[in-house]
Design a protein around this motif. Structure first.
Motif, PDB file in Angstrom:
ATOM      1  N   LEU A  89       0.850  -1.189   0.000  1.00 21.69           N
ATOM      2  CA  LEU A  89       0.000   0.000   0.000  1.00 21.69           C
ATOM      3  C   LEU A  89       0.886   1.240   0.000  1.00 21.69           C
ATOM      4  O   LEU A  89       1.798   1.363   0.819  1.00 21.69           O
ATOM      5  N   TRP A  90       0.617   2.158  -0.946  1.00 18.43           N
ATOM      6  CA  TRP A  90       1.349   3.406  -1.035  1.00 18.43           C
ATOM      7  C   TRP A  90       0.372   4.576  -0.996  1.00 18.43           C
ATOM      8  O   TRP A  90      -0.728   4.501  -1.545  1.00 18.43           O
ATOM      9  N   ARG A  91       0.810   5.638  -0.356  1.00 20.77           N
ATOM     10  CA  ARG A  91       0.076   6.900  -0.368  1.00 20.77           C
ATOM     11  C   ARG A  91       0.876   7.872  -1.223  1.00 20.77           C
ATOM     12  O   ARG A  91       2.041   8.165  -0.923  1.00 20.77           O
ATOM     13  N   GLU A 121      -4.252  13.123  -4.380  1.00 19.05           N
ATOM     14  CA  GLU A 121      -3.703  12.169  -3.426  1.00 19.05           C
ATOM     15  C   GLU A 121      -4.342  10.812  -3.674  1.00 19.05           C
ATOM     16  O   GLU A 121      -5.570  10.664  -3.649  1.00 19.05           O
ATOM     17  N   VAL A 149      -4.339   6.531  -2.824  1.00 23.01           N
ATOM     18  CA  VAL A 149      -3.925   5.372  -2.040  1.00 23.01           C
ATOM     19  C   VAL A 149      -4.045   4.180  -2.982  1.00 23.01           C
ATOM     20  O   VAL A 149      -5.133   3.901  -3.505  1.00 23.01           O
ATOM     21  N   ALA A 208       1.541   3.455   3.043  1.00 31.28           N
ATOM     22  CA  ALA A 208       0.181   3.708   3.524  1.00 31.28           C
ATOM     23  C   ALA A 208      -0.278   2.554   4.391  1.00 31.28           C
ATOM     24  O   ALA A 208       0.343   1.484   4.437  1.00 31.28           O
ATOM     25  N   ASP A 267      -5.798   4.573   5.986  1.00 26.99           N
ATOM     26  CA  ASP A 267      -5.737   5.700   5.061  1.00 26.99           C
ATOM     27  C   ASP A 267      -6.859   5.655   4.035  1.00 26.99           C
ATOM     28  O   ASP A 267      -7.075   6.632   3.311  1.00 26.99           O
ATOM     29  N   LEU A 268      -7.572   4.542   3.960  1.00 32.98           N
ATOM     30  CA  LEU A 268      -8.692   4.439   3.031  1.00 32.98           C
ATOM     31  C   LEU A 268      -9.961   5.063   3.592  1.00 32.98           C
ATOM     32  O   LEU A 268     -10.950   5.193   2.883  1.00 32.98           O
TER      33      LEU A 268
END
Length: 272
Positions: A89-91, A140, A142, A171, A175-176
């Motif tokens: 997972l990346w933000r 932005e 996710v 992330a 963050d979702l």
């Protein structure tokens, strides 16, 4: 082509196994009846039948246990397209020029790298970001990406797709959460208990912790732009929030100020 339903190999093998088990049951019953006929009038007859029944029960239990073990050791089924492989997972935050089709180009870059967009938030960067090409927006994302995808490769692909000032940080599932809904939930929390403001602020801004500061306390002057935020809570205390990896946006600053105002009003109402 025939419209007759096709039976898979798995279903055929299942039927075969059931037929074999049924035949074995009939054979066992026949043998038991034969033994009962031959030995029923003799003294060891009942003992032989009991022993045969116990052996059948033990064999069935052993067969069931071995079947479960083989299922656990079976290799996972292959999945087409690489789906099911370990993901990260990346933000990701970047500026994108507001032009028709530009967001589609960015989405295409994600798709070519095997990434899946899980959340997207778009906010205008303000009048100071007006450029000859148009007004920039702060996008932005996710995403989940293949674990072997290097961060610099991802950043390079997004830059080629039109992303500016690309920032990529790890992330988490939280963050979702929709930021607006989260802000309302946290506002209710600090309204009920103003002392939980630091905890709620850390959750709102995705930082490990926040620090109390008093007027005149020093702040890290060497920090990068917009990575440190000081929010006044009352004349005697303020909250110091640091997030070096991801600069704060004006929207986040406004939400933090609103959350602080909610705690301040709840404290004032309680004291009044």
């Amino acid at each position: 082509m025939s419209d007759a339903p096709k039976v898979s190999n798995g279903n055929r093998s299942s039927w075969r196994r059931e037929i074999v088990e049924l035949a074995a049951l009939f054979l066992a019953v026949g043998l038991a009846h034969l033994l009962a006929t031959l030995l029923g009038r003799q003294e060891p007859g009942p003992a032989v039948l009991v022993g045969l029944g116990a052996a059948l029960i033990a064999g069935a239990a052993l067969h069931k246990r071995l079947g479960r073990r083989s299922v656990r050791k079976a290799a996972p089924l292959p999945v087409e397209g690489g789906a099911g492989s370990p993901m990260m997972l990346w933000r990701i935050r970047m500026r994108v020029v507001e032009r028709p089709g530009r967001l589609a180009t960015v989405a295409g870059a994600f798709g070519r790298l095997g990434c899946n967009i899980l959340a997207l938030h778009i906010a205008p960067t303000g009048s100071s970001a007006i450029t000859p090409a148009g007004c920039d927006a702060l996008d932005e994302f996710v995403i989940e990406a293949p674990r072997g995808l290097a961060r610099d490769v991802l950043a390079g692909a997004l830059s080629e797709a039109g992303g500016l000032d690309v920032v990529i940080v790890p992330a988490q599932v939280k963050d979702l959460t929709d930021p607006g809904v989260q802000a309302l939930v946290l506002a209710q929390r600090v309204s009920a208990d103003p002392d939980r403001l630091p905890e709620a602020m850390a959750e709102l801004l995705r930082v490990p912790h926040v620090e109390w500061r008093r007027p005149g306390d020093t702040v890290d002057d060497g920090a990068e732009l917009n990575t440190t935020m000081v929010i006044s809570v009352n004349p005697d205390r303020a909250l110091l929030i640091r997030r070096p990896a991801l600069p704060f946006t004006p929207t986040e600053a406004a939400r933090a100020a609103a959350l602080t105002a909610t705690a301040r009003e709840a404290r004032y109402s309680a004291s009044g």
